[in-house]
Design a protein around this motif. Structure first.
Motif, PDB file in Angstrom:
ATOM      1  N   THR A   1       7.158  -1.919  -7.698  1.00 33.60           N
ATOM      2  CA  THR A   1       8.289  -1.029  -7.893  1.00 33.60           C
ATOM      3  C   THR A   1       9.469  -1.793  -8.453  1.00 33.60           C
ATOM      4  O   THR A   1       9.776  -2.897  -7.999  1.00 33.60           O
ATOM      5  CB  THR A   1       8.700  -0.376  -6.555  1.00 33.60           C
TER       6      THR A   1
ATOM      7  N   LEU B   1       7.470   3.040 -10.708  1.00 31.25           N
ATOM      8  CA  LEU B   1       6.335   2.707  -9.842  1.00 31.25           C
ATOM      9  C   LEU B   1       5.111   2.409 -10.683  1.00 31.25           C
ATOM     10  O   LEU B   1       4.851   3.081 -11.675  1.00 31.25           O
ATOM     11  CB  LEU B   1       6.035   3.878  -8.909  1.00 31.25           C
TER      12      LEU B   1
ATOM     13  N   THR C   1       5.087   2.166   0.362  1.00 27.87           N
ATOM     14  CA  THR C   1       5.822   3.048  -0.558  1.00 27.87           C
ATOM     15  C   THR C   1       6.550   4.128   0.241  1.00 27.87           C
ATOM     16  O   THR C   1       7.726   4.405   0.011  1.00 27.87           O
ATOM     17  CB  THR C   1       4.861   3.684  -1.583  1.00 27.87           C
ATOM     18  N   TYR C   2       5.852   4.743   1.185  1.00 20.09           N
ATOM     19  CA  TYR C   2       6.435   5.750   2.057  1.00 20.09           C
ATOM     20  C   TYR C   2       7.615   5.168   2.832  1.00 20.09           C
ATOM     21  O   TYR C   2       8.692   5.773   2.917  1.00 20.09           O
ATOM     22  CB  TYR C   2       5.361   6.278   3.011  1.00 20.09           C
TER      23      TYR C   2
ATOM     24  N   ASN D   1       0.837  -1.194   0.000  1.00 21.52           N
ATOM     25  CA  ASN D   1       0.000   0.000   0.000  1.00 21.52           C
ATOM     26  C   ASN D   1       0.878   1.252   0.000  1.00 21.52           C
ATOM     27  O   ASN D   1       2.104   1.151  -0.087  1.00 21.52           O
ATOM     28  CB  ASN D   1      -0.934  -0.019   1.220  1.00 21.52           C
ATOM     29  N   ALA D   2       0.222   2.410   0.134  1.00 19.11           N
ATOM     30  CA  ALA D   2       0.962   3.670   0.128  1.00 19.11           C
ATOM     31  C   ALA D   2       1.916   3.767   1.314  1.00 19.11           C
ATOM     32  O   ALA D   2       2.991   4.365   1.203  1.00 19.11           O
ATOM     33  CB  ALA D   2      -0.013   4.845   0.128  1.00 19.11           C
TER      34      ALA D   2
ATOM     35  N   SER E   1       0.728   6.694  -8.862  1.00 16.83           N
ATOM     36  CA  SER E   1       1.523   5.477  -8.652  1.00 16.83           C
ATOM     37  C   SER E   1       2.397   5.541  -7.398  1.00 16.83           C
ATOM     38  O   SER E   1       2.941   4.527  -6.981  1.00 16.83           O
ATOM     39  CB  SER E   1       2.386   5.179  -9.880  1.00 16.83           C
ATOM     40  N   GLY E   2       2.543   6.725  -6.798  1.00 15.69           N
ATOM     41  CA  GLY E   2       3.286   6.817  -5.543  1.00 15.69           C
ATOM     42  C   GLY E   2       4.585   7.596  -5.592  1.00 15.69           C
ATOM     43  O   GLY E   2       5.375   7.533  -4.648  1.00 15.69           O
TER      44      GLY E   2
ATOM     45  N   THR F   1       4.640  10.175  -2.783  1.00 15.51           N
ATOM     46  CA  THR F   1       4.653   9.436  -1.520  1.00 15.51           C
ATOM     47  C   THR F   1       6.059   8.918  -1.228  1.00 15.51           C
ATOM     48  O   THR F   1       6.535   8.995  -0.088  1.00 15.51           O
ATOM     49  CB  THR F   1       3.651   8.266  -1.574  1.00 15.51           C
TER      50      THR F   1
ATOM     51  N   ARG G   1       0.942  -2.077  -5.373  1.00 17.04           N
ATOM     52  CA  ARG G   1       1.917  -1.155  -5.934  1.00 17.04           C
ATOM     53  C   ARG G   1       3.158  -1.987  -6.209  1.00 17.04           C
ATOM     54  O   ARG G   1       3.560  -2.788  -5.376  1.00 17.04           O
ATOM     55  CB  ARG G   1       2.223  -0.037  -4.946  1.00 17.04           C
TER      56      ARG G   1
ATOM     57  N   PHE H   1       0.829   0.896 -10.258  1.00 16.16           N
ATOM     58  CA  PHE H   1      -0.280   0.565  -9.378  1.00 16.16           C
ATOM     59  C   PHE H   1      -1.266  -0.245 -10.182  1.00 16.16           C
ATOM     60  O   PHE H   1      -1.624   0.124 -11.303  1.00 16.16           O
ATOM     61  CB  PHE H   1      -0.938   1.851  -8.867  1.00 16.16           C
TER      62      PHE H   1
END
Length: 165
Positions: free
Chosen positions: A148, A130, A16-17, A12-13, A41-42, A45, A146, A132
């Motif tokens: 990467t 990235l 990514t963070y 999830n986001a 797509s992040g 983030t 997501r 999604f």
């Protein structure tokens, strides 16, 4: 030219963070991060996470209309670019090499959103692609995620296998 690739599936986001935060803790000054991916797509983030890893306390927003946001409150500077609205000639006129070579600004981390629009590249960089996905038409069939791909190019000196997210 050395090249290393790592593929990650991010739940999830938040993941990514956290990946960005991990990068921010370990990347040295002079690192260039080229971010590619569709809207949502992040990219931003991930840069927010990089800023957190650097200890930046300011709010990190996408510089879509300002082109660049500079942050100096962390361990090393973060230069965040967004090339989304620019044409090739406008990108070339930015003289981005002053940031990744530390010619006129303190050497820091350079993060460039929509990097696929670049007309020239630094000799060493980390490309972050990235994506999604939201596939399927019922809750049971939906694959949310997501994804990467991290690709280090040149003498980008960082062990991608040591990342946590």
């Amino acid at each position: 030219m050395k090249r290393q690739e790592v593929f990650l599936s991010l739940e999830n986001a938040t993941a990514t963070y956290n990946l960005g935060k991990s990068l921010g803790k370990f990347l040295p000054a002079g690192s260039v991060i080229l971010l590619e991916g569709n809207l949502g797509s992040g990219k931003t983030t991930l840069v927010q996470g990089i800023g957190a890893g650097l200890g930046i306390t300011e709010t990190i927003d996408s510089p879509t209309f300002t082109l660049i946001n500079e942050y100096f409150s962390g361990n090393i500077p973060l230069y965040h670019f967004d090339l989304y609205r620019l044409e090739s000639s406008e990108i070339e006129a930015l003289n981005l090499e002053i940031y990744w070579e530390g010619l006129e600004v303190p050497l820091g981390i350079v993060a460039i959103e929509w990097a696929e629009k670049l007309v020239y590249y630094p000799p060493n960089f980390l490309r972050v692609c990235l994506s999604f996905s939201n596939l399927g038409n019922t809750v049971e069939q939906t694959l949310l995620g997501r994804h990467t791909k991290l690709i280090s190019i040149g003498k980008f000196d960082f062990d991608l296998d040591k990342l946590s997210y």
